[in-house]
Scaffold this motif. Structure first.
Motif, PDB file in Angstrom:
ATOM      1  N   ALA A 132     -42.632 110.608 -27.841  1.00 36.47           N
ATOM      2  CA  ALA A 132     -41.426 109.600 -27.516  1.00 36.47           C
ATOM      3  C   ALA A 132     -40.549 109.518 -28.638  1.00 36.47           C
ATOM      4  CB  ALA A 132     -42.127 108.093 -27.308  1.00 36.47           C
ATOM      5  N   PRO A 133     -39.344 109.142 -28.296  1.00 35.60           N
ATOM      6  CA  PRO A 133     -38.442 109.187 -29.405  1.00 35.60           C
ATOM      7  C   PRO A 133     -38.399 108.649 -30.425  1.00 35.60           C
ATOM      8  CG  PRO A 133     -37.220 109.501 -27.064  1.00 35.60           C
ATOM      9  CD  PRO A 133     -38.886 109.092 -27.054  1.00 35.60           C
ATOM     10  N   TYR A 134     -38.954 107.391 -30.410  1.00 33.18           N
ATOM     11  CA  TYR A 134     -39.202 106.197 -31.500  1.00 33.18           C
ATOM     12  C   TYR A 134     -40.386 105.966 -32.011  1.00 33.18           C
ATOM     13  CZ  TYR A 134     -38.871 101.890 -34.044  1.00 33.18           C
ATOM     14  OH  TYR A 134     -38.996 101.071 -34.860  1.00 33.18           O
ATOM     15  N   HIS A 135     -41.537 105.964 -31.120  1.00 33.46           N
ATOM     16  CA  HIS A 135     -42.830 105.533 -31.140  1.00 33.46           C
ATOM     17  C   HIS A 135     -43.631 106.867 -31.648  1.00 33.46           C
ATOM     18  CE1 HIS A 135     -41.419 101.852 -29.267  1.00 33.46           C
ATOM     19  NE2 HIS A 135     -42.406 101.174 -30.265  1.00 33.46           N
ATOM     20  N   THR A 136     -43.370 107.512 -32.586  1.00 34.89           N
ATOM     21  CA  THR A 136     -44.012 108.503 -33.090  1.00 34.89           C
ATOM     22  C   THR A 136     -44.777 108.420 -34.402  1.00 34.89           C
ATOM     23  OG1 THR A 136     -42.091 109.339 -34.516  1.00 34.89           O
ATOM     24  CG2 THR A 136     -42.267 110.164 -32.267  1.00 34.89           C
ATOM     25  N   PHE A 137     -45.543 109.451 -34.752  1.00 31.30           N
ATOM     26  CA  PHE A 137     -46.038 109.226 -35.989  1.00 31.30           C
ATOM     27  C   PHE A 137     -45.307 108.860 -37.263  1.00 31.30           C
ATOM     28  CE2 PHE A 137     -48.666 111.078 -39.972  1.00 31.30           C
ATOM     29  CZ  PHE A 137     -49.582 110.236 -39.694  1.00 31.30           C
ATOM     30  N   TYR A 138     -44.178 109.334 -36.945  1.00 27.49           N
ATOM     31  CA  TYR A 138     -43.012 108.958 -38.040  1.00 27.49           C
ATOM     32  C   TYR A 138     -42.762 107.451 -38.251  1.00 27.49           C
ATOM     33  CZ  TYR A 138     -41.994 113.735 -39.577  1.00 27.49           C
ATOM     34  OH  TYR A 138     -41.979 115.011 -39.907  1.00 27.49           O
ATOM     35  N   ARG A 162     -32.927  98.180 -43.484  1.00 26.12           N
ATOM     36  CA  ARG A 162     -33.060  99.026 -44.177  1.00 26.12           C
ATOM     37  C   ARG A 162     -31.596  99.596 -44.527  1.00 26.12           C
ATOM     38  NH1 ARG A 162     -37.873 101.469 -43.046  1.00 26.12           N
ATOM     39  NH2 ARG A 162     -37.653 102.806 -44.843  1.00 26.12           N
ATOM     40  N   PRO A 163     -31.402 100.546 -45.460  1.00 29.10           N
ATOM     41  CA  PRO A 163     -29.811 100.941 -45.714  1.00 29.10           C
ATOM     42  C   PRO A 163     -29.499 101.496 -44.450  1.00 29.10           C
ATOM     43  CG  PRO A 163     -31.373 101.551 -47.377  1.00 29.10           C
ATOM     44  CD  PRO A 163     -32.307 100.963 -46.576  1.00 29.10           C
ATOM     45  N   TRP A 164     -28.080 101.381 -44.071  1.00 28.84           N
ATOM     46  CA  TRP A 164     -27.514 101.733 -42.946  1.00 28.84           C
ATOM     47  C   TRP A 164     -27.729 103.061 -42.460  1.00 28.84           C
ATOM     48  CZ3 TRP A 164     -24.877 100.295 -38.804  1.00 28.84           C
ATOM     49  CH2 TRP A 164     -24.251 101.072 -38.094  1.00 28.84           C
ATOM     50  N   LEU A 165     -27.822 103.907 -43.348  1.00 30.59           N
ATOM     51  CA  LEU A 165     -27.972 105.340 -43.023  1.00 30.59           C
ATOM     52  C   LEU A 165     -29.571 105.671 -42.554  1.00 30.59           C
ATOM     53  CD1 LEU A 165     -25.969 107.446 -45.715  1.00 30.59           C
ATOM     54  CD2 LEU A 165     -25.349 106.663 -43.419  1.00 30.59           C
ATOM     55  N   ILE A 166     -30.354 104.888 -42.943  1.00 24.43           N
ATOM     56  CA  ILE A 166     -31.700 104.940 -42.421  1.00 24.43           C
ATOM     57  C   ILE A 166     -31.778 103.951 -41.054  1.00 24.43           C
ATOM     58  CG2 ILE A 166     -34.445 104.305 -42.923  1.00 24.43           C
ATOM     59  CD1 ILE A 166     -33.683 104.962 -45.916  1.00 24.43           C
ATOM     60  N   SER A 167     -31.268 102.922 -41.220  1.00 23.93           N
ATOM     61  CA  SER A 167     -31.375 102.148 -39.880  1.00 23.93           C
ATOM     62  C   SER A 167     -30.564 102.695 -38.532  1.00 23.93           C
ATOM     63  CB  SER A 167     -30.770 100.764 -40.481  1.00 23.93           C
ATOM     64  OG  SER A 167     -30.865  99.786 -39.366  1.00 23.93           O
ATOM     65  N   LYS A 168     -29.499 103.269 -38.895  1.00 24.40           N
ATOM     66  CA  LYS A 168     -28.725 103.846 -37.802  1.00 24.40           C
ATOM     67  C   LYS A 168     -29.636 105.039 -37.168  1.00 24.40           C
ATOM     68  CE  LYS A 168     -25.166 104.987 -35.186  1.00 24.40           C
ATOM     69  NZ  LYS A 168     -25.852 106.004 -34.773  1.00 24.40           N
ATOM     70  N   GLN A 169     -30.397 105.788 -38.026  1.00 21.00           N
ATOM     71  CA  GLN A 169     -31.223 106.834 -37.217  1.00 21.00           C
ATOM     72  C   GLN A 169     -32.280 106.389 -36.429  1.00 21.00           C
ATOM     73  OE1 GLN A 169     -32.322 110.419 -40.376  1.00 21.00           O
ATOM     74  NE2 GLN A 169     -31.861 108.780 -41.516  1.00 21.00           N
ATOM     75  N   TRP A 170     -32.976 105.155 -36.885  1.00 21.09           N
ATOM     76  CA  TRP A 170     -33.777 104.619 -36.264  1.00 21.09           C
ATOM     77  C   TRP A 170     -33.246 104.187 -34.977  1.00 21.09           C
ATOM     78  CZ3 TRP A 170     -38.649 106.006 -36.491  1.00 21.09           C
ATOM     79  CH2 TRP A 170     -39.141 106.397 -37.856  1.00 21.09           C
ATOM     80  N   SER A 171     -32.247 103.392 -34.941  1.00 17.36           N
ATOM     81  CA  SER A 171     -31.792 102.991 -33.653  1.00 17.36           C
ATOM     82  C   SER A 171     -31.243 103.931 -32.679  1.00 17.36           C
ATOM     83  CB  SER A 171     -30.274 102.238 -34.235  1.00 17.36           C
ATOM     84  OG  SER A 171     -29.319 101.910 -32.990  1.00 17.36           O
ATOM     85  N   ASP A 172     -30.774 105.329 -33.283  1.00 14.15           N
ATOM     86  CA  ASP A 172     -30.485 106.021 -32.190  1.00 14.15           C
ATOM     87  C   ASP A 172     -31.750 106.521 -31.467  1.00 14.15           C
ATOM     88  OD1 ASP A 172     -27.890 106.308 -33.392  1.00 14.15           O
ATOM     89  OD2 ASP A 172     -28.673 108.173 -34.765  1.00 14.15           O
ATOM     90  N   LEU A 173     -33.008 106.376 -32.100  1.00 16.34           N
ATOM     91  CA  LEU A 173     -33.928 106.981 -31.471  1.00 16.34           C
ATOM     92  C   LEU A 173     -34.537 105.813 -30.472  1.00 16.34           C
ATOM     93  CD1 LEU A 173     -36.078 108.349 -34.531  1.00 16.34           C
ATOM     94  CD2 LEU A 173     -34.930 109.743 -32.855  1.00 16.34           C
ATOM     95  N   ILE A 174     -34.459 104.216 -31.054  1.00 13.51           N
ATOM     96  CA  ILE A 174     -35.075 103.467 -30.088  1.00 13.51           C
ATOM     97  C   ILE A 174     -34.089 103.535 -28.710  1.00 13.51           C
ATOM     98  CG2 ILE A 174     -33.801 101.573 -31.066  1.00 13.51           C
ATOM     99  CD1 ILE A 174     -37.465 101.701 -29.722  1.00 13.51           C
ATOM    100  N   VAL A 175     -32.763 103.609 -28.791  1.00 14.43           N
ATOM    101  CA  VAL A 175     -31.810 103.525 -27.890  1.00 14.43           C
ATOM    102  C   VAL A 175     -32.058 104.680 -26.798  1.00 14.43           C
ATOM    103  CG1 VAL A 175     -29.173 103.901 -27.276  1.00 14.43           C
ATOM    104  CG2 VAL A 175     -30.052 102.397 -28.946  1.00 14.43           C
ATOM    105  N   GLN A 176     -32.536 105.753 -27.305  1.00 13.22           N
ATOM    106  CA  GLN A 176     -32.978 107.040 -26.589  1.00 13.22           C
ATOM    107  C   GLN A 176     -33.880 106.612 -25.676  1.00 13.22           C
ATOM    108  OE1 GLN A 176     -33.667 111.000 -28.212  1.00 13.22           O
ATOM    109  NE2 GLN A 176     -32.291 110.119 -29.774  1.00 13.22           N
ATOM    110  N   GLU A 177     -35.163 106.045 -26.395  1.00 17.12           N
ATOM    111  CA  GLU A 177     -36.420 105.524 -25.623  1.00 17.12           C
ATOM    112  C   GLU A 177     -35.859 104.510 -24.486  1.00 17.12           C
ATOM    113  OE1 GLU A 177     -39.812 105.546 -28.182  1.00 17.12           O
ATOM    114  OE2 GLU A 177     -39.989 103.642 -27.493  1.00 17.12           O
ATOM    115  N   PHE A 178     -35.072 103.614 -24.871  1.00 16.42           N
ATOM    116  CA  PHE A 178     -34.449 102.357 -24.013  1.00 16.42           C
ATOM    117  C   PHE A 178     -34.170 102.981 -22.782  1.00 16.42           C
ATOM    118  CE2 PHE A 178     -34.388  98.451 -27.295  1.00 16.42           C
ATOM    119  CZ  PHE A 178     -35.861  98.581 -27.082  1.00 16.42           C
TER     120      PHE A 178
END
Length: 359
Positions: free
Chosen positions: A83-89, A236-252
């Motif tokens: 899944a885009p967001y809910h991975t081992f990462y 988290r710092p913006w550059l990290i937070s934005k990446q996670w946001s990209d992934l969860i939005v893909q999932e949504f």
């Protein structure tokens, strides 16, 4: 430490050497909210997570060798989906932030080694098998999981069952009921309850110590910490937070598309035609901000998470006109906040003054 080995046939000697190398590096690295697990490859992530477990003495607490613990980590990794967001990462990121919070002196004095060890295992396993579709989707589409778990904390219950299977496979003797409790409480449906528990715990925090804190209070603290780590991607710092946001939005949006194709009501925040990443992020930040405010009153290391969350809310508000000047401002602010939480044990939340929109 002796050379790592693995019983997994798909892990080559070259892979083990890479895992060992990153493991050795992580043993010496200062772990902060600025650490980005998304920069690591799969072998590096194994070495990273294993090192955090060893630094908290999880292997001794669970009576495992580092190599046995590595096999367990790999087994857990294999149960996560793509899944885009809910991975081992995601699991590794939660482990990282949980490790950071467990280094807080006040937390460290209230939890025993066994508490911290079970917390780390729960963090690692808490989203195993997550297909990238929510509990409500499982219910509304009558999936096999939805029918099996009868509509309550479906995905969390599935993760618990997978965890139990892997504990048995790896001959790990741990109090399963504790792990089950921790994982089930990661259901976002319990967010408000956990916030109330945090408020109650904060009111008595300075009157208890590791000699007087009750077992239920320790369990409560563990739930609060795990949930904080689980929802920390906006803090988290913006550059990290934005990446996670990209992934969860893909999932949504993928779920929204699936609901639309089935002629179901599209879940809030999942309709790509009517919802924006900006609004999704700001709505989530609004929900979790009070939680981190409470946390910052009794766990000093969480203060920097609150600061990042506050800063990211401002960035999202002005996201439509974000530019390189704003990114440079963020980098300066990140450096300042890092120095701040490195040097202070407790400090006030930074108050940002909004004037004109950035452009």
């Amino acid at each position: 430490m002796s050379t790592l080995s693995s019983n997994h046939k798909n892990i080559s000697r070259e892979d083990l050497n890479r895992i060992q190398k990153h493991f050795n590096q992580t043993l010496k690295v200062d772990i902060t909210p600025e650490f980005d697990v998304l920069t690591l490859d799969r072998t590096e992530i194994y070495g990273h997570v294993l090192a955090l477990f060893i630094r908290l003495d999880v292997h001794h607490s669970l009576q495992l060798s580092p190599s046995q613990l590595l096999d367990f980590l790999i087994d857990v990794s294999n149960e996560y989906t793509e899944a885009p967001y809910h991975t081992f990462y995601h699991a590794a990121d939660i482990v990282t932030i949980l490790y950071y919070l467990c280094q807080d002196n006040s937390v460290n004095s209230h939890l025993c080694k066994k508490d911290r060890s079970l917390l780390m295992v729960a963090a690692l396993c808490h989203d195993m098998g997550h297909p990238g579709f929510t509990n409500s989707f499982q219910i509304n589409t009558r999936t096999e999981l939805g029918l099996r778990y009868q509509g309550k904390s479906i995905l969390e219950s599935y993760s618990v069952d997978l965890t139990i299977q892997l504990l048995k496979k790896n001959h790990m003797k741990v109090p399963v009921h504790v792990l089950e409790d921790l994982i089930l409480w990661t259901d976002m449906a319990y967010h408000s309850d956990l916030e109330q528990q945090a408020i109650k715990l904060a009111s008595t925090w300075n009157t208890v110590n590791n000699d007087t804190i009750l077992k239920e209070e320790r369990n409560c603290l563990c739930r609060i910490l795990l949930h904080a780590a689980d929802i920390s991607n906006m803090a988290r710092p913006w550059l990290i937070s934005k990446q996670w946001s990209d992934l969860i939005v893909q999932e949504f949006f993928t779920q929204g598309d699936a609901e639309k194709s089935r002629q179901l009501m599209i879940s809030p925040g999942m309709d790509r035609e009517h919802c924006s990443q900006k609004d999704i992020s700001l709505n989530f930040a609004k929900v979790i901000h009070p939680y981190f405010e409470v946390l910052s009153t009794f766990i000093p290391k969480s203060c920097v998470l609150l600061d990042y969350l506050t800063l990211n809310q401002i960035y999202w508000k002005h996201y439509d006109c974000i530019d390189h000047k704003m990114i440079r401002l963020h980098n300066i602010e990140t450096h300042r906040l890092k120095k701040l939480h490195d040097k202070r044990t407790k400090y006030p939340t930074v108050h940002y003054i909004e004037t004109q929109p950035l452009n």
